[in-house]
Design an enzyme around this catalytic site. Structure first.
Site, short mmCIF file in Angstrom:
data_model
loop_
_atom_site.label_atom_id
_atom_site.label_comp_id
_atom_site.label_asym_id
_atom_site.label_seq_id
_atom_site.Cartn_x
_atom_site.Cartn_y
_atom_site.Cartn_z
N SER A 104 0.78 -1.23 0.00
CA SER A 104 0.00 0.00 0.00
C SER A 104 0.82 1.29 0.00
O SER A 104 0.24 2.37 -0.09
CB SER A 104 -0.97 0.01 1.18
N PHE A 162 -9.43 -12.21 1.52
CA PHE A 162 -8.34 -12.75 2.33
C PHE A 162 -8.76 -13.09 3.76
O PHE A 162 -7.94 -13.08 4.67
CB PHE A 162 -7.17 -11.77 2.33
N THR A 341 2.36 2.71 5.20
CA THR A 341 2.76 1.34 5.42
C THR A 341 2.29 0.51 4.25
O THR A 341 1.35 0.89 3.54
CB THR A 341 2.15 0.80 6.71
N GLY A 342 2.92 -0.63 4.04
CA GLY A 342 2.52 -1.47 2.92
C GLY A 342 2.55 -2.93 3.29
O GLY A 342 3.56 -3.42 3.79
N ASN A 369 1.26 -11.21 7.63
CA ASN A 369 0.23 -11.78 8.50
C ASN A 369 0.82 -12.34 9.79
O ASN A 369 0.28 -13.27 10.37
CB ASN A 369 -0.57 -12.87 7.78
#
Length: 413
Positions: A104, A162, A341-342, A369
């Site tokens: 992102s 997801f 953040t990504g 994750n």
């Protein structure tokens, strides 16, 4: 495998994080002095390299195969820290030259392109999305500004996509979606709020932003990123390869944390990232990300007026606020940093800079994750910008972060 260096034109960094999806109930507003972190960039404390290396080592103990960080200073000094491997099979050490998926952080690039189009009078921030994309949305009150500030009220399609980490990823790993198909997935679900009512993170917003870029320019996303940002800044490691699945050149492999405790990590490097596109499909490096943020906050990519619009903040939970594709985070020492953040399968990325781009940090952990790693990596920002003044460095409790870039409605930590 570890290294840390400091040189004129070298690096330090902090790895990735994602943020609380907490609704806000205020319209965008200009920030007060205390909110913007008015500490002069030249007066910032020296980065705490020992603390930074400690953060990266802890991330490895918690499950990240590799982690790295780079800090660029206005005077050309670069500080680097690396830990672990870029590839679990070959055991090659991770390094600053490795490329990776930035998730992102792509949203800042997309917002920058749209703000350039505002400068070119191709659209206005307060115009209806449906004016430019007729019939796309069920509510013509949703504006370009609402989309870029996550205040459209549109459901995030990644919540369902997801909800199960590995099965969800494997179902889309090699698929190629159209942007419209992704929006249609969102529109099957009720909206989360009225247009402009409050902040609610949704990847759908930046898929729409990508549609606007293509409609207004008549060109592909790849072409616009290339001509407007990558080429002018001479970014040698930044690519938009969708729908190709490979990362060009030397790169770090990314590993997905499975849903079942104790199961083996899944190599997620090869993927189309088509579920993300203009919301999260760019590839880059810590060097390029710092170069980009320095240029953006330094006023080299948009007019001063549009950069000011980008920094009209709404609360986004805790010490965070959101502008137009840009996050602001206020650290324990009172310094505010700006970036994003990504998170994309296999990778967590941080990319933040100071108010005028005088000190920039980009960092990576090659697992996703993993909420424990995510929370640990928050400490890289503190080490990079607060130095030993950081409350976290003195042992105070670190706030728990939640994964927002993929499936913000799902608690992953």
């Amino acid at each position: 495998m570890a290294s840390a260096t400091m040189r004129r034109g070298t690096v330090v960094g902090a790895v990735l994080l994602s943020l609380l999806a907490v609704p806000a109930h205020a319209a965008p507003r200009e920030s007060t002095a205390s909110e913007t972190g008015t500490t002069a960039e030249g007066a910032l404390p020296t980065p705490d390299l020992t603390g930074l290396r400690g953060v990266l080592r802890t991330a490895l103990k918690q499950g990240a195969p590799g982690a790295l960080a780079r800090i660029d200073h206005a005077d050309g000094t670069v500080r680097l820290a690396t830990e672990g491997v870029a590839d679990r099979k070959t055991r090659r050490a991770i390094g600053d030259a490795d490329r990776f998926r930035i998730g992102s952080v792509t949203k800042i690039f997309t917002a920058t392109v749209l703000l350039q189009l505002v400068d070119e009078k191709k659209l206005t921030l307060d115009s209806s999305v449906n004016r430019h994309l007729p019939g796309l949305l069920p509510d013509s009150r949703i504006t370009v500004r609402h989309v870029l500030s996550h205040r459209s009220g549109l459901y995030d399609y990644t919540n369902e996509m997801f909800a199960s980490t590995v099965p969800g990823f494997e179902a889309v790993r090699t698929k190629a979606f159209t942007l419209r198909q992704l929006v249609e997935r969102s529109l099957r679900r009720p909206r989360t709020g009225a247009p402009g009512a409050g902040y609610s993170y949704s990847n759908t917003n930046f898929v729409i932003a990508g549609m606007l870029v293509r409609k207004l320019t008549g060109h592909s996303l790849r072409t616009e990123y290339q001509h407007r940002i990558i080429e002018p800044l001479k970014l040698r490691d930044t690519f938009y390869v969708h729908p190709a699945t490979e990362i060009p050149g030397r790169h770090a492999r990314g590993y997905l944390t499975p849903d079942q405790a104790g199961a083996a990590l899944v190599d997620a490097t090869r993927q189309t990232a088509s579920w993300a596109q203009s919301a999260g499909a760019l590839i880059s490096s810590t060097r390029d990300l710092n170069t980009f943020l320095t240029a953006l906050l330094g006023g080299r990519l948009t007019s001063a007026a549009q950069l000011a619009q980008m920094q009209r903040w709404v609360p986004a939970g805790g010490s965070q606020a959101y502008g137009l594709g840009l996050r602001r985070r206020t650290l324990s020492c009172g310094v505010s940093v700006y970036g994003h953040t990504g998170a994309v399968q296999g990778y967590y990325t941080y990319a933040f800079t100071t108010k005028h781009g005088g000190r920039s940090l980009s960092a990576l952990a090659t697992t996703s994750n993993n909420g424990t790693v995510l929370n640990t990596m928050l400490g890289t920002l503190e080490s990079a910008f607060c130095g030993k003044r950081s409350k976290a460095a003195r042992g105070s409790a670190t706030p728990v972060e939640r994964h927002e870039d993929i499936a913000p409605g799902i608690t992953l930590d």
